[in-house]
Motif scaffolding. Structure first.
Motif, PDB file in Angstrom:
ATOM      1  N   GLY A  22     -13.842  45.206  19.090  1.00  0.00           N
ATOM      2  CA  GLY A  22     -13.574  46.478  19.737  1.00  0.00           C
ATOM      3  C   GLY A  22     -12.260  46.536  20.497  1.00  0.00           C
ATOM      4  O   GLY A  22     -11.945  47.551  21.110  1.00  0.00           O
ATOM      5  N   ILE A  23     -11.467  45.470  20.469  1.00  0.00           N
ATOM      6  CA  ILE A  23     -10.203  45.444  21.198  1.00  0.00           C
ATOM      7  C   ILE A  23      -9.098  45.984  20.303  1.00  0.00           C
ATOM      8  O   ILE A  23      -8.891  45.516  19.185  1.00  0.00           O
ATOM      9  CB  ILE A  23      -9.850  44.010  21.647  1.00  0.00           C
ATOM     10  CG1 ILE A  23     -10.951  43.470  22.562  1.00  0.00           C
ATOM     11  CG2 ILE A  23      -8.511  43.990  22.350  1.00  0.00           C
ATOM     12  CD1 ILE A  23     -11.162  44.280  23.807  1.00  0.00           C
ATOM     13  N   ALA A  24      -8.370  46.993  20.783  1.00  0.00           N
ATOM     14  CA  ALA A  24      -7.308  47.608  19.988  1.00  0.00           C
ATOM     15  C   ALA A  24      -5.931  47.121  20.396  1.00  0.00           C
ATOM     16  O   ALA A  24      -4.978  47.250  19.623  1.00  0.00           O
ATOM     17  CB  ALA A  24      -7.368  49.132  20.119  1.00  0.00           C
ATOM     18  N   GLU A  25      -5.792  46.556  21.590  1.00  0.00           N
ATOM     19  CA  GLU A  25      -4.497  46.110  22.062  1.00  0.00           C
ATOM     20  C   GLU A  25      -4.685  45.003  23.087  1.00  0.00           C
ATOM     21  O   GLU A  25      -5.780  44.792  23.604  1.00  0.00           O
ATOM     22  CB  GLU A  25      -3.708  47.266  22.684  1.00  0.00           C
ATOM     23  CG  GLU A  25      -4.409  47.915  23.867  1.00  0.00           C
ATOM     24  CD  GLU A  25      -3.696  49.141  24.388  1.00  0.00           C
ATOM     25  OE1 GLU A  25      -2.859  49.693  23.657  1.00  0.00           O
ATOM     26  OE2 GLU A  25      -3.968  49.538  25.540  1.00  0.00           O
ATOM     27  N   ALA A  26      -3.603  44.279  23.345  1.00  0.00           N
ATOM     28  CA  ALA A  26      -3.640  43.181  24.316  1.00  0.00           C
ATOM     29  C   ALA A  26      -2.294  43.109  25.015  1.00  0.00           C
ATOM     30  O   ALA A  26      -1.271  43.520  24.473  1.00  0.00           O
ATOM     31  CB  ALA A  26      -3.969  41.848  23.631  1.00  0.00           C
ATOM     32  N   MET A  50      -3.567  38.720  26.829  1.00  0.00           N
ATOM     33  CA  MET A  50      -4.768  38.891  27.653  1.00  0.00           C
ATOM     34  C   MET A  50      -5.405  40.229  27.360  1.00  0.00           C
ATOM     35  O   MET A  50      -4.720  41.242  27.255  1.00  0.00           O
ATOM     36  CB  MET A  50      -4.429  38.787  29.132  1.00  0.00           C
ATOM     37  CG  MET A  50      -5.617  39.066  30.031  1.00  0.00           C
ATOM     38  SD  MET A  50      -5.287  38.648  31.746  1.00  0.00           S
ATOM     39  CE  MET A  50      -5.325  36.871  31.641  1.00  0.00           C
ATOM     40  N   THR A  51      -6.726  40.213  27.207  1.00  0.00           N
ATOM     41  CA  THR A  51      -7.464  41.452  27.097  1.00  0.00           C
ATOM     42  C   THR A  51      -8.615  41.381  28.071  1.00  0.00           C
ATOM     43  O   THR A  51      -9.299  40.362  28.133  1.00  0.00           O
ATOM     44  CB  THR A  51      -7.990  41.666  25.681  1.00  0.00           C
ATOM     45  OG1 THR A  51      -9.330  42.033  25.719  1.00  0.00           O
ATOM     46  CG2 THR A  51      -7.856  40.500  24.830  1.00  0.00           C
ATOM     47  N   LEU A 109      11.013  37.866  18.227  1.00  0.00           N
ATOM     48  CA  LEU A 109       9.837  37.957  19.080  1.00  0.00           C
ATOM     49  C   LEU A 109       9.399  39.411  19.166  1.00  0.00           C
ATOM     50  O   LEU A 109      10.238  40.325  19.195  1.00  0.00           O
ATOM     51  CB  LEU A 109      10.140  37.416  20.485  1.00  0.00           C
ATOM     52  CG  LEU A 109      10.608  35.957  20.576  1.00  0.00           C
ATOM     53  CD1 LEU A 109      10.967  35.616  22.013  1.00  0.00           C
ATOM     54  CD2 LEU A 109       9.527  35.018  20.058  1.00  0.00           C
ATOM     55  N   GLY A 110       8.097  39.627  19.243  1.00  0.00           N
ATOM     56  CA  GLY A 110       7.569  40.985  19.176  1.00  0.00           C
ATOM     57  C   GLY A 110       7.502  41.730  20.490  1.00  0.00           C
ATOM     58  O   GLY A 110       6.969  42.836  20.529  1.00  0.00           O
ATOM     59  N   GLY A 111       7.997  41.149  21.570  1.00  0.00           N
ATOM     60  CA  GLY A 111       7.955  41.846  22.844  1.00  0.00           C
ATOM     61  C   GLY A 111       8.303  40.923  23.990  1.00  0.00           C
ATOM     62  O   GLY A 111       8.698  39.770  23.779  1.00  0.00           O
ATOM     63  N   THR A 118       2.446  45.721  26.103  1.00  0.00           N
ATOM     64  CA  THR A 118       1.142  45.861  25.458  1.00  0.00           C
ATOM     65  C   THR A 118       1.360  45.970  23.957  1.00  0.00           C
ATOM     66  O   THR A 118       2.101  46.830  23.489  1.00  0.00           O
ATOM     67  CB  THR A 118       0.406  47.103  25.974  1.00  0.00           C
ATOM     68  OG1 THR A 118       0.173  46.956  27.389  1.00  0.00           O
ATOM     69  CG2 THR A 118      -0.928  47.271  25.278  1.00  0.00           C
ATOM     70  N   LEU A 119       0.725  45.074  23.208  1.00  0.00           N
ATOM     71  CA  LEU A 119       0.872  45.026  21.754  1.00  0.00           C
ATOM     72  C   LEU A 119      -0.417  45.460  21.082  1.00  0.00           C
ATOM     73  O   LEU A 119      -1.510  45.075  21.506  1.00  0.00           O
ATOM     74  CB  LEU A 119       1.244  43.609  21.291  1.00  0.00           C
ATOM     75  CG  LEU A 119       2.486  42.965  21.923  1.00  0.00           C
ATOM     76  CD1 LEU A 119       2.680  41.564  21.360  1.00  0.00           C
ATOM     77  CD2 LEU A 119       3.719  43.816  21.669  1.00  0.00           C
TER      78      LEU A 119
END
Length: 454
Positions: free
Chosen positions: A14-18, A41-42, A60-62, A67-68
């Motif tokens: 159920g986690i859409a982002e972290a 972290m979520t 690197l993605g961020g 929040t990814l």
């Protein structure tokens, strides 16, 4: 060479982002399969993201604090062209490679692929510290270094002192050592990538300081540091803000004579600790809370202030505020009403260790109906605990001390402890709060009452 994209895997149902909290790698680093790339972290669970291939980090993605979305680019790795296609980071969030017309992985065109240095010149984070690296040259500045032009050459070591507005690159242990020695790291030449300062660089400067040495052997401090609030600390800040802004607290502080319960605890530990484990005062307090809320069920409750509904629980799920390396968390001892002293002690110890190790499960960190907070031997004479929203009550344990107490004829040495209990004044009246505190006091001062079935 093939360019492999590793995406953020599914980190929980159920986690859409972290939230990205830390990078363990930097651009240009060589990594091996299964090396940890970074941490996200979520809610209150930190998750390490491993690499599924060996190669060099090219994007690197961020940055920490971003929040990814699940499935978004996490890192891009350049690996040997003959290497097999990487396995997905997870079954629900597979990695992908940029493919050419014939299905072979191809590098992305252009210098600004996702995760590379932004066009506005903002700096990449310093791995391990979360601090910004020295700013990149602007369009009108001198030609970039070889590492910036090609992305393959190692950055040049720094051989000069930094300017006041520049921040040196160094690991936290190096920074702490420099602080303890009173050394301004801007004066130390770093020989690592991008001028990163190592312990060896610090040793060399201490042996032969070049500039800034005062008569005391310590350089004047002119540094400052801006620390971004993220990860666990940001979630703690958000929850404390909700509790303090929404809940009108009433706090009652009562002195409790715990001589009898401490004598009982010592005797039980002397006879049963080897076989059953050691008891602290918390299991006794937990049992006292169970007995007290049986008479006042409105205190073992949560309040949905948006819906205007109080949910009273028959089960007593006690949250135990626990300090961890990442901040304060509240693991939950479930069904305290059904546990013996030793079962409660074992569960408190298990949950506390799991929380400190970052291995507590999601359902172990939620669902409490009333909480206990304690600073242990560091505790003060009194505290004003903040309620764990959406609960309506919290009991704070302060430190014990042997003090002279007047018994009507003489002063006697007694082990005393203050309880600091806070209540949601929207739901709990002052009289009811006082009745609850006095019930806890009576049970702890006469511990035999804890074991009498009424």
């Amino acid at each position: 060479m093939a360019r492999i994209t590793i995406t953020l895997p599914d980190v929980g149902e159920g986690i859409a982002e972290a939230e990205l909290t830390e990078w363990n790698v930097a651009l240009g680093d060589e990594v091996q399969e299964d090396d940890v790339l970074g941490t996200v972290m979520t809610d209150k669970a930190a998750v390490e993201v491993p690499s599924s291939v060996s190669g060099k980090i090219v994007a690197l993605g961020g940055e920490p604090g971003d929040t990814l979305a699940i499935g978004a680019t996490f890192v891009e790795i350049e690996t040997d062209a003959d290497a097999p296609v990487a396995a997905p980071a997870s079954e629900t969030a597979p990695q992908s490679a940029q493919a050419g017309p014939e299905g072979k992985p191809q590098p992305e065109p252009g210098p600004e692929a996702p995760g590379t240095a932004p066009a506005d010149g903002s700096a990449d984070p310093d791995p391990g510290t979360g601090a910004p690296a020295p700013p990149q040259p602007s369009a009108g500045s001198a030609e970039p270094r070889a590492s910036q032009r090609s992305g393959t050459a190692k950055p040049e070591p720094r051989t000069r002192a930094l300017q006041p507005n520049e921040r040196p690159l160094a690991a936290p242990a190096v920074r702490q050592r420099a602080r303890d020695a009173g050394i301004d790291l801007r004066l130390v030449a770093g020989t690592g990538p991008a001028g990163r300062i190592s312990h060896q660089d610090l040793d060399a400067w201490i042996a032969n300081p070049q500039i800034g040495q005062s008569g005391t052997g310590r350089a004047p401090r002119t540094d400052s540091e801006d620390i971004k609030v993220l990860g666990m600390r940001r979630r703690i800040a958000e929850k404390m803000s909700i509790s303090a802004s929404r809940i009108p607290h009433i706090t009652i502080i009562e002195e409790v004579d715990v001589t009898a319960v401490e004598t009982l605890r010592a005797e039980l530990n002397a006879s049963h600790a080897a076989a059953r484990g050691k008891l602290t005062v918390l299991p006794f307090l937990m049992r006292a809370i169970v007995r007290a809320v049986a008479e006042q069920p409105q205190l073992n409750a949560t309040f949905d202030d948006e819906a205007g509904v109080i949910h009273q629980s028959g089960a007593v799920h006690v949250g135990i505020a626990t300090q961890t390396p990442n901040g304060l968390t509240v693991p939950v001892v479930r069904h305290a009403e059904a546990l013996s002293l030793w079962e409660a002690a074992a569960e408190i110890g298990r949950l506390a260790q799991s929380a400190r190790d970052g291995k507590a499960k999601r359902d172990e960190l939620s669902g409490s109906t009333i909480s206990i907070t304690s600073l242990g031997p560091l505790g003060a004479l009194a505290t004003t605990p903040i309620i764990n929203h959406p609960e309506v009550a919290i009991v704070g344990v302060n430190k014990m001390a042997v003090r002279p107490v007047w018994d009507g004829q003489a002063f006697q040495p007694r082990t005393m402890m203050n309880l600091s209990s806070s209540f949601d004044h929207r739901i709990i009246d002052g009289w009811d709060a006082a009745v609850f505190v006095q019930k806890l006091k009576a049970l702890l001062e006469n511990p035999a009452l804890l074991f009498i079935d009424e």
